[in-house]
Design a protein around this motif. Structure first.
Motif, short mmCIF file in Angstrom:
data_model
loop_
_atom_site.label_atom_id
_atom_site.label_comp_id
_atom_site.label_asym_id
_atom_site.label_seq_id
_atom_site.Cartn_x
_atom_site.Cartn_y
_atom_site.Cartn_z
N GLN A 17 10.39 2.51 -6.37
CA GLN A 17 11.77 2.59 -6.84
C GLN A 17 12.27 1.22 -7.30
O GLN A 17 12.85 1.09 -8.39
N ASN A 18 12.03 0.19 -6.51
CA ASN A 18 12.49 -1.15 -6.88
C ASN A 18 11.73 -1.72 -8.06
O ASN A 18 12.30 -2.42 -8.89
N ALA A 19 10.44 -1.42 -8.15
CA ALA A 19 9.65 -1.88 -9.29
C ALA A 19 10.14 -1.23 -10.58
O ALA A 19 10.26 -1.88 -11.62
N LEU A 23 11.72 -3.19 -13.76
CA LEU A 23 11.17 -3.08 -15.12
C LEU A 23 12.13 -2.38 -16.08
O LEU A 23 11.92 -2.39 -17.29
N GLY A 24 13.14 -1.72 -15.53
CA GLY A 24 14.09 -1.00 -16.37
C GLY A 24 13.56 0.32 -16.90
O GLY A 24 13.89 0.76 -18.00
N ILE A 25 12.70 0.96 -16.10
CA ILE A 25 12.12 2.25 -16.47
C ILE A 25 12.34 3.23 -15.34
O ILE A 25 12.78 2.85 -14.26
N ASN A 28 9.42 8.01 -12.59
CA ASN A 28 8.44 8.95 -13.14
C ASN A 28 7.50 8.26 -14.12
O ASN A 28 6.29 8.48 -14.09
N THR A 29 8.05 7.41 -14.98
CA THR A 29 7.21 6.67 -15.93
C THR A 29 6.21 5.80 -15.18
O THR A 29 5.03 5.76 -15.53
N LEU A 30 6.67 5.14 -14.15
CA LEU A 30 5.79 4.28 -13.36
C LEU A 30 4.69 5.10 -12.68
O LEU A 30 3.52 4.69 -12.67
N TYR A 31 5.03 6.27 -12.16
CA TYR A 31 4.02 7.14 -11.56
C TYR A 31 3.01 7.62 -12.60
O TYR A 31 1.80 7.67 -12.34
N ILE A 32 3.48 7.97 -13.78
CA ILE A 32 2.57 8.43 -14.85
C ILE A 32 1.63 7.30 -15.25
O ILE A 32 0.42 7.51 -15.39
N GLY A 39 -0.13 0.42 -17.26
CA GLY A 39 1.01 -0.23 -16.64
C GLY A 39 0.61 -1.36 -15.73
O GLY A 39 -0.55 -1.78 -15.67
N PRO A 40 1.58 -1.86 -14.98
CA PRO A 40 1.33 -3.01 -14.11
C PRO A 40 0.43 -2.65 -12.93
O PRO A 40 0.40 -1.50 -12.50
N PRO A 41 -0.31 -3.64 -12.42
CA PRO A 41 -1.19 -3.38 -11.27
C PRO A 41 -0.38 -3.05 -10.02
O PRO A 41 0.68 -3.63 -9.78
N SER A 42 -0.90 -2.13 -9.25
CA SER A 42 -0.26 -1.73 -7.99
C SER A 42 -1.35 -1.59 -6.93
O SER A 42 -2.53 -1.62 -7.22
N PHE A 43 -0.91 -1.40 -5.70
CA PHE A 43 -1.86 -1.22 -4.60
C PHE A 43 -1.16 -0.46 -3.49
O PHE A 43 0.05 -0.29 -3.50
N ARG A 44 -1.94 0.02 -2.54
CA ARG A 44 -1.39 0.72 -1.39
C ARG A 44 -1.36 -0.26 -0.22
O ARG A 44 -2.32 -0.97 0.03
N MET A 45 -0.24 -0.25 0.51
CA MET A 45 -0.08 -1.19 1.60
C MET A 45 0.33 -0.45 2.87
O MET A 45 1.13 0.48 2.81
N GLY A 46 -0.23 -0.86 3.96
CA GLY A 46 0.16 -0.33 5.26
C GLY A 46 -0.56 0.94 5.63
O GLY A 46 -1.31 1.52 4.85
#
Length: 92
Positions: A17-19, A23-25, A28-32, A39-46
């Motif tokens: 949500q914060n990312a 990014l101003g998107i 849903n766009t980030l999930y797609i 898109g930008p690199p992500s990772f799973r934490m915890g």
């Protein structure tokens, strides 16, 4: 009117949500993009495997996007390249 104070230290990691807001998107766009490995690199934490984004990598990704866009990068703009002369056509 209520005033919100800025935190003394900005968080280095952002959830989806914060990312998306950063990014101003839309989320849903980030999930797609994540699903398509775009898109930008992500990772799973915890232990729960929460999807997170590093703020510095978001900034780096945004810079890459800007440099790869011909509207932002004059070196990539086809209108800034010298015109090429065409070779005369041969009769068939």
């Amino acid at each position: 009117m209520r005033h919100q104070t800025q935190p003394a230290v900005e968080t280095a990691f952002l959830n989806v949500q914060n990312a998306a807001t950063y990014l101003g998107i839309s989320m849903n766009t980030l999930y797609i993009w994540r699903h398509r490995r775009q898109g930008p690199p992500s990772f799973r934490m915890g232990p729960g495997g929460r999807v997170m984004y590093r703020r510095d990598l978001l900034d780096a990704w945004l810079t890459e996007q800007q440099e790869a866009d011909s509207r932002s990068n004059p070196d990539l703009n086809p209108l800034n390249k010298p015109s090429r002369s065409r070779s005369p056509r041969r009769a068939a």
